[in-house]
Design an enzyme around this catalytic site. Sequence first.
Site, PDB file in Angstrom:
ATOM      1  N   HIS A  53       0.988  -1.125   0.127  1.00  0.00           N
ATOM      2  CA  HIS A  53      -0.183   0.079  -0.281  1.00  0.00           C
ATOM      3  C   HIS A  53       0.876   1.406   0.148  1.00  0.00           C
ATOM      4  CE1 HIS A  53      -2.659   2.840   1.762  1.00  0.00           C
ATOM      5  NE2 HIS A  53      -3.715   2.032   1.458  1.00  0.00           N
TER       6      HIS A  53
ATOM      7  N   ASP B   7       3.109  -4.546   7.951  1.00  0.00           N
ATOM      8  CA  ASP B   7       2.025  -3.628   7.845  1.00  0.00           C
ATOM      9  C   ASP B   7       0.671  -4.651   8.163  1.00  0.00           C
ATOM     10  OD1 ASP B   7      -0.485  -2.550   7.045  1.00  0.00           O
ATOM     11  OD2 ASP B   7       0.531  -1.725   5.181  1.00  0.00           O
TER      12      ASP B   7
ATOM     13  N   GLN C 185      -4.315  -5.204   6.782  1.00  0.00           N
ATOM     14  CA  GLN C 185      -5.312  -6.166   6.352  1.00  0.00           C
ATOM     15  C   GLN C 185      -5.272  -7.637   7.003  1.00  0.00           C
ATOM     16  OE1 GLN C 185      -7.775  -5.184   4.405  1.00  0.00           O
ATOM     17  NE2 GLN C 185      -7.249  -3.248   3.766  1.00  0.00           N
TER      18      GLN C 185
ATOM     19  N   LYS D 120     -10.189  -0.842  10.612  1.00  0.00           N
ATOM     20  CA  LYS D 120     -10.520  -1.759   9.787  1.00  0.00           C
ATOM     21  C   LYS D 120     -10.887  -3.264  10.429  1.00  0.00           C
ATOM     22  CE  LYS D 120      -7.310  -0.184   6.196  1.00  0.00           C
ATOM     23  NZ  LYS D 120      -7.892   0.020   5.170  1.00  0.00           N
TER      24      LYS D 120
ATOM     25  N   CYS E  94      -4.592   2.573  -3.958  1.00  0.00           N
ATOM     26  CA  CYS E  94      -3.407   3.066  -2.907  1.00  0.00           C
ATOM     27  C   CYS E  94      -2.176   2.054  -3.380  1.00  0.00           C
ATOM     28  CB  CYS E  94      -3.641   3.236  -1.338  1.00  0.00           C
ATOM     29  SG  CYS E  94      -4.852   4.447  -1.270  1.00  0.00           S
TER      30      CYS E  94
HETATM   31  N1  PMP Z   1      -1.695  -0.851   4.692  1.00  0.00           N
HETATM   32  C1  PMP Z   1      -2.869  -1.662   4.045  1.00  0.00           C
HETATM   33  C2  PMP Z   1      -2.364  -2.749   3.443  1.00  0.00           C
HETATM   34  C3  PMP Z   1      -4.099  -0.996   4.090  1.00  0.00           C
HETATM   35  O1  PMP Z   1      -5.024  -1.807   3.336  1.00  0.00           O
HETATM   36  C4  PMP Z   1      -4.402   0.222   4.560  1.00  0.00           C
HETATM   37  C5  PMP Z   1      -5.579   0.800   4.228  1.00  0.00           C
HETATM   38  N2  PMP Z   1      -6.396   0.812   3.047  1.00  0.00           N
HETATM   39  C6  PMP Z   1      -3.283   0.821   5.168  1.00  0.00           C
HETATM   40  C7  PMP Z   1      -2.124   0.521   5.130  1.00  0.00           C
HETATM   41  C8  PMP Z   1      -3.442   2.448   5.723  1.00  0.00           C
HETATM   42  O2  PMP Z   1      -4.339   2.480   6.540  1.00  0.00           O
HETATM   43  P1  PMP Z   1      -4.929   3.811   7.396  1.00  0.00           P
HETATM   44  O3  PMP Z   1      -5.414   4.383   6.106  1.00  0.00           O
HETATM   45  O4  PMP Z   1      -6.089   3.382   8.125  1.00  0.00           O
HETATM   46  O5  PMP Z   1      -3.624   4.331   7.920  1.00  0.00           O
END
Ligand code: PMP
Length: 403
Positions: free
Chosen positions: A121, A198, A201, A224, A362
């Site tokens: 991401h 990270d 997910q 999430k 993203c």
């Molecule tokens: N890493 C991953 C794999 C994600 O899916 C996301 C959110 N789509 C993020 C980081 C960022 O999370 P946040 O916007 O809640 O900080």
Amino acid sequence: MDINKIREDFPILSEQVYNRPLVYFDNAATTQKPWPVIHCLEEGYRRHNANVHRGIHFLSQTATEAHEAARARVRDFLHAASAEEIVFTRGTTESVNLVAFSFGETFCREGDEIVVTVMEHHSNIVPWQMLCERRKMHLKVVPMNDRGELLLEEYEKLLTPRTRLVAVAHVSNVLGTVNPVGEMIAAAHRRGIPVFVDGAQAVPHLKVDVQALDADFYAFSAHKVYGPTGLGVLYGKKRWLEQMQPYQGGGEMIDQVRFEKTTYNALPYKFEAGTPDFIGTTALAAALDFVETLGMDCIAEYESQLLHYTEERLSALPGLKIYGQAAHKSAVVSFRMGDIHPYDTGLLLDKLGVAVRTGHHCAQPLMERLGIDSCVRASLSFYNTREETDILCAALERIRKMF
Ligand code: PMP
């Protein structure tokens, strides 16, 4: 799992959109909230609101106890060794930025290297890129095969004496790939390299044990995992956190402030400048109670069956291509249908009551690797059903005929 009963715990699931029952397949973006979380937020503001850590009055003390109990709850959930290793942040993104800045300040020098993967991401790419720019370092990228699995041999080749850190997603938000982070951490550790995972997910779908993984850092977002927005967690091994520079300055993070020199607070407060989201943390604890009462293993089993059903039904649709066919996958299906632009598919699905996400998710470097600019993503939760998958497929069939 009694899905109908579970669904009753999520009030939004009985809402209608365009006079149709809502089918919510955008769980990777954010999950819906169950009553215990909503009640906790409401009760927090209605009955328990007072700033934490500083007050001597009753409300402040009970708020502080609840906030620290939430930290202990997160420690238990991740199976961290100590609550000092649990830092509250604004989300996964802030957790990455914290480590990129604070670890970078302490441990990184010109010519050093950071390793990320092609499926990250943006929030697990850009902060490392910014560090590389600040320190004149190099960003190296682990490639993947066409099924969306990382190439571990190539990964090992990228680890050098100049590698300062590896940053990898536990689960890809586009492909659903569950990366072999345990193996990747072991390979990095054989060379003395720490690993940032990270887990944005992963935490909603799998049982995570940071000590079993031996992760040096592990991040996730409360929103999430059925908790409130604007709150996240950074787990960090004490020996790293202790050595790292603070991320932001302000109240809470200090020990003594003098104009000549300021000393910093103990862990984890050194990394928590300012008033924390103390109502949010208690609601996160309620969310973790909720998922653990269902059972992470039961959630994983149910979602895996629903994923297989959804993939099977979708791949039967003419011209539909699924992106991400890893052997070990979590509850995400990304796809494109023939020549129909994903934006059009998403827009029409919405009008038929089905919420999905379209775009680059993203993950533009991943899109480039896949040779596409965007795709449609249906991301599942334990509250989704086969009937909802059938509605999605019928809607896609209708859209296909329109084009
Ligand atoms: N890493 C991953 C794999 C994600 O899916 C996301 C959110 N789509 C993020 C980081 C960022 O999370 P946040 O916007 O809640 O900080």
